[in-house]
Design an enzyme around this catalytic site. Structure first.
Site, mmCIF file in Angstrom:
data_model
loop_
_atom_site.group_PDB
_atom_site.id
_atom_site.type_symbol
_atom_site.label_atom_id
_atom_site.label_comp_id
_atom_site.label_asym_id
_atom_site.label_seq_id
_atom_site.Cartn_x
_atom_site.Cartn_y
_atom_site.Cartn_z
ATOM 1 N N ASP A 48 -10.105 2.465 -7.604
ATOM 2 C CA ASP A 48 -10.068 1.111 -7.056
ATOM 3 C C ASP A 48 -9.794 1.146 -5.555
ATOM 4 O O ASP A 48 -8.918 1.879 -5.089
ATOM 5 C CB ASP A 48 -8.932 0.357 -7.775
ATOM 6 C CG ASP A 48 -8.796 -1.079 -7.317
ATOM 7 O OD1 ASP A 48 -9.710 -1.865 -7.605
ATOM 8 O OD2 ASP A 48 -7.786 -1.402 -6.667
ATOM 9 N N GLU B 213 -14.952 2.590 -6.036
ATOM 10 C CA GLU B 213 -15.115 1.205 -5.602
ATOM 11 C C GLU B 213 -14.943 1.177 -4.086
ATOM 12 O O GLU B 213 -13.837 1.122 -3.570
ATOM 13 C CB GLU B 213 -14.085 0.267 -6.242
ATOM 14 C CG GLU B 213 -14.477 -1.189 -5.980
ATOM 15 C CD GLU B 213 -13.311 -2.157 -5.762
ATOM 16 O OE1 GLU B 213 -13.558 -3.370 -5.804
ATOM 17 O OE2 GLU B 213 -12.176 -1.738 -5.523
ATOM 18 N N ASP C 64 0.844 -1.208 0.000
ATOM 19 C CA ASP C 64 0.000 0.000 0.000
ATOM 20 C C ASP C 64 0.874 1.251 0.000
ATOM 21 O O ASP C 64 1.844 1.343 0.763
ATOM 22 C CB ASP C 64 -0.881 0.035 1.256
ATOM 23 C CG ASP C 64 -2.124 -0.830 1.103
ATOM 24 O OD1 ASP C 64 -2.081 -1.806 0.328
ATOM 25 O OD2 ASP C 64 -3.139 -0.523 1.768
#
Ligand code: GLC
Length: 579
Positions: free
Chosen positions: A216, A258, A186
């Site tokens: 996303d 999302e 990440d």
């Protein structure tokens, strides 16, 4: 148009409306899976360009492309190794520009992926971070710790493959944070340089002319001790910064969120019209399947009752299936068990917290159920997204790993490699579906073009009928509550255009009596045929259905029957409580 010239150019706007996304019908596809233009076994932009006639023939007006960037493809491209290039297997930047310009010329918009929560561990940013000294600015692009008990309140998403959100990096001699696969570190959004770099990547694609970006996995951008590290205010602050750039520099482009969360947690992703224009409605998706399995409308009615209002510029995106597993994260434990029992009897059909199957197999290949679900997709509030191949009822392959079973090559015809590629079958990125009843010899575009009653031709008609009104994309929703719960009935209303949707969720024939007295004197026009049904009066209005039958009616005042929606007054209050 050359790439340099495309910079900042506003995309072609077929209806010139900045709220185009409210009327759009989106078709989701993977370039890799669509059509191989250079016979290497992988689909590419040249192949996709050749298939735009077909895409256009569906009546959709927007394409959403799965990631096509350089990537080791360990998460099918969601593991990005370079934000500003095209995976050479799929073509070049010029191929992409050619495709984009041609799509625009045809009035098709294009949404691409902005995957900023994480990169591939092959991304130069990560390679630089792991070799840079601790505490250095380069190391600080990702999230590191010496203590893997940090952020212990955070759930694991890929439960089938990962046991922790931390992975030890022997080069860095520290653990790095990842919400997905352990090869997808990440990014650290507490570092302003990261936000600057991803904004730069965003500009790159917007400058080429893409019309929107699917953001996303955005609930997970920022981590904080003592929280579940999802939906944090700091994450929303990042999104507001990105949106401010979008609004300042790019007119008419959109963000699609999302955020696989419960409706109250998704609501903030719209912000005050200053975050995302659209967000997927994850919780309603499994409930459409549940309603059909239970033959009861309650799951759908209840989740919509729990869905908050969103700002007028904003829009839900709804879908039946996509490239991922049919996620069961947004249901209760009991509902999840029920869904597994109904829809994934074979354990191979399950992955993570969900079901890896396509629409047609989920519906037992029952054409009536496939139609029913698609009519729900096209009539519930929001912008519908059709997953490539579902328009012809493609099957899946549960023997392929991960979610690859729903990402097999598009089935164009009954010839060599289903018309997907001219190369050796063994060279294809994935086997084609061959077994009956879903094998490509039977289920393919060409066969369905030649068959009047095919699913493909029915889908085109469904889309065409949907496009006769803006009420589905923009209208308000009101459920009716007839006694028979096997029947789902709702009204969609927009600027005087009133649509009545009624469908039978049961495998049996059903009847229902509706209180439509507020429309007394009006005539329901069946929208597929434009045929009038018996006029409405003060008495209960009876409708009968075959198994899984459905109707869309335009309710029209008799006196002014020649203008769409003419003469229909504003809707009054609903018909009482309950599902
Ligand atoms: C999103 C994508 C999924 C991917 C994940 C991690 O959820 O839809 O396919 O695996 O992000 O990048």
């Amino acid at each position: 148009m050359r790439r340099e010239d495309a910079a900042k150019a506003a995309p072609v706007a077929p209806n010139g409306d900045p709220r185009w996304y409210k009327d759009a019908i989106i078709y989701q596809l993977h370039v890799k899976a669509y059509r191989d233009g250079d016979s290497d076994g992988y689909g590419d932009f040249r192949g996709l360009l050749d298939k735009l006639d077909y895409v256009q023939s569906l009546g959709v007006d927007c394409l959403w492309l799965l990631p096509f960037y350089p990537s080791p493809l360990r998460d099918d491209g969601y593991d990005i190794a370079d934000y500003k290039a095209i995976n050479p297997t799929y073509g070049t930047l010029d191929d992409f520009q050619r495709f984009l310009d041609e799509a625009h010329r045809r009035g098709l918009r294009v949404v691409t992926e902005l995957v900023i929560n994480h990169t591939s561990d092959q991304h130069p940013w990560f390679q630089r971070a792991r070799t840079a000294p601790r505490g250095s600015p380069e190391r600080d692009w990702y999230v590191w710790t010496d203590d893997p008990n940090k952020y212990a309140g955070t759930r694991i998403i890929f439960t089938d493959t990962e046991t922790s959100n931390w992975t030890w990096d022997p080069v860095a001699q520290q653990f790095f944070w990842h919400r997905f696969f352990s090869h997808q570190p990440d990014l650290n959004f507490d570092n302003p340089a990261v936000l600057e770099a991803v904004t730069d990547a965003m500009r790159f694609w917007l400058d080429m002319g893409v019309d929107g970006l699917r953001l996303d996995a955005i609930p997970y951008l920022v981590e904080r001790e003592g929280t579940n590290c999802e939906n944090l205010p700091e994450t929303h602050a990042v999104l507001k910064r990105l949106r401010a750039t979008l609004d300042a520099e790019y007119a008419g482009r959109i963000f699609l969120a999302e955020a696989n969360q419960w409706p109250p947690d998704v609501r903030p992703y719209f912000g005050d019209s200053d975050e995302c224009h659209m967000a997927f409605h994850f919780p309603v998706m499994p409930r459409m399947y549940m309603a059909v399995a239970r033959q009861d409308r309650t799951p759908i009615v209840e989740i919509m009752a729990r869905t908050p209002e969103i700002p007028p510029d904003c829009q839900w995106a709804i879908f039946l299936r996509n490239h991922d597993e049919l996620t069961l994260e947004m249901v209760t434990d009991e509902e999840r068990d029920y869904m597994y029992t109904e829809y994934a009897k074979d354990p191979r059909m399950r992955i993570n917290v969900g079901i890896r199957r396509r629409l047609a197999p989920l519906m037992g290949n029952d054409r009536r159920k496939i139609e029913l679900l698609n009519t729900l997709l096209m009539s519930m509030p929001g912008t519908p997204i059709v997953y490539y191949g579902d328009e012809i009822g493609m099957g899946d392959n549960v023997f392929l790993g991960d979610r690859n079973g729903v990402r097999t090559p598009m089935q164009w015809n009954g010839s060599w490699n289903s018309g997907f590629s001219e190369t050796d079958s063994a060279a294809l990125y994935s086997p084609i579906i061959v077994d009956p009843p879903y094998g490509f010899q039977g289920v393919n575009v060409m066969a369905q073009e030649r068959t009047e009653a095919s699913l493909l031709r029915w889908m085109r008609r469904l889309i065409a009928v949907r496009k006769t009104t803006q009420a589905f994309g923009r209208g308000r929703l009101e459920f009716l509550h007839p006694l028979n719960r096997r029947v789902l009935v709702f009204l969609r209303e927009h600027e005087g255009d009133t649509i009545l949707v009624a469908c039978n969720l049961a495998k049996s024939a059903e009847a229902v009596q509706l209180d439509l007295s507020r429309f007394a004197g009006c005539t329901p026009l069946e929208m597929w045929s434009d045929q009038p049904f018996p006029p409405i009066d003060e008495t209960p209005y009876a409708l009968t259905f075959g198994p899984y039958g459905y109707y869309w009616f335009r309710i029209r005042g008799d006196a002014v029957a020649d203008g769409p929606g003419a003469g229909v007054g504003a809707l009054e209050a609903g018909q009482g409580g309950g599902a």
